[in-house]
Design a protein around this motif. Structure first.
Motif, PDB file in Angstrom:
ATOM      1  N   TYR A   1     -13.059   1.560   0.753  1.00 30.17           N
ATOM      2  CA  TYR A   1     -13.421   0.552   1.763  1.00 30.17           C
ATOM      3  C   TYR A   1     -14.892   0.135   1.679  1.00 30.17           C
TER       4      TYR A   1
ATOM      5  N   HIS B   1      -2.111  -1.037  -3.657  1.00 27.85           N
ATOM      6  CA  HIS B   1      -3.205  -0.239  -3.112  1.00 27.85           C
ATOM      7  C   HIS B   1      -2.718   1.203  -2.951  1.00 27.85           C
TER       8      HIS B   1
ATOM      9  N   TYR C   1      -9.487   5.965  -1.430  1.00 30.50           N
ATOM     10  CA  TYR C   1      -8.684   4.752  -1.290  1.00 30.50           C
ATOM     11  C   TYR C   1      -8.965   3.877  -2.502  1.00 30.50           C
TER      12      TYR C   1
ATOM     13  N   THR D   1       0.849  -1.192   0.000  1.00 25.82           N
ATOM     14  CA  THR D   1       0.000   0.000   0.000  1.00 25.82           C
ATOM     15  C   THR D   1       0.882   1.239   0.000  1.00 25.82           C
TER      16      THR D   1
ATOM     17  N   ARG E   1     -10.313  -3.418   2.718  1.00 23.91           N
ATOM     18  CA  ARG E   1      -9.166  -2.850   2.009  1.00 23.91           C
ATOM     19  C   ARG E   1      -9.066  -3.359   0.564  1.00 23.91           C
TER      20      ARG E   1
ATOM     21  N   TRP F   1      -7.442   3.971   6.989  1.00 23.57           N
ATOM     22  CA  TRP F   1      -6.832   2.732   6.507  1.00 23.57           C
ATOM     23  C   TRP F   1      -6.450   1.821   7.667  1.00 23.57           C
TER      24      TRP F   1
END
Length: 199
Positions: free
Chosen positions: A93, A61, A51, A40, A88, A80
């Motif tokens: 989300y 990510h 996100y 990420t 995730r 997060w």
């Protein structure tokens, strides 16, 4: 994650200031180094935060934060740190956000779900040697109870300090404190952590 996270600290909170820009770049590098095992990356965005899970277009990510604001980056990382493994894998989300202009009932729901992430953001902010202010994000809607919300966030922060932060949050608090030279012996010895929230 909070699409309407507003910021008014343009004087020292945006990448227009050279010192702030350096701090933002340090923050990005710190997150990306600290969480390399999560595939990420923290990404400076030009628009609203979002996100984005890995996809055929991007193999990692992305936590995209708003307009280069240091505080936005901390806020998005806090969300997060709370999101569970399944969440995730979904854009933002899997949540939908009610935009600015919320009525009193909508604002109350907004504040309820913002207590934990903003408590974590508060800890991040202090670890980075900065001052935290809650964000009620409803400039064009019902007048929020800023004082009451601040008390609720402070109570959640106290709970985390006593019972432990989520693992990823604690990892980042420690990294921030070390990088921005705010760690104290008391904090090092007394900090607890708990397992990741599966929400």
């Amino acid at each position: 994650m909070d699409i309407n996270h507003q910021h008014t600290d343009h004087g020292d909170g945006s990448v227009k200031d050279s010192n702030e820009k350096a701090s933002v770049l340090t923050l990005i590098a710190l997150f990306n180094r600290t969480f390399v095992d999560y595939n990420t990356r923290l990404v400076l965005g030009d628009d609203e935060p979002i996100y984005l899970p890995a996809s055929k277009h991007c193999d990692h990510h992305q936590i995209v934060f708003a307009h280069g604001f240091f505080s936005s980056a901390l806020h998005e990382v806090a969300h997060w740190c709370i999101a569970g493994e399944k969440r995730r894998l979904m854009e933002d989300y899997g949540y939908w956000y009610c935009p600015d202009g919320r009525d009193e009932q909508q604002q109350a729901k907004f504040e309820k779900v913002e207590i934990k992430p903003q408590a974590i953001e508060w800890a991040f902010t202090e670890a980075a040697g900065r001052q935290f202010q809650v964000s009620t994000d409803n400039l064009n809607g019902a007048e929020p109870d800023r004082e009451g919300f601040t008390k609720n966030v402070a109570a959640q922060l106290a709970y985390f300090r006593k019972n432990g932060f989520p693992d990823r949050a604690q990892r980042f608090i420690s990294a921030l404190a070390t990088t921005f030279n705010t760690v104290t012996e008391h904090e090092t010895l007394s900090t607890k952590r708990v397992g990741d929230n599966a929400a």
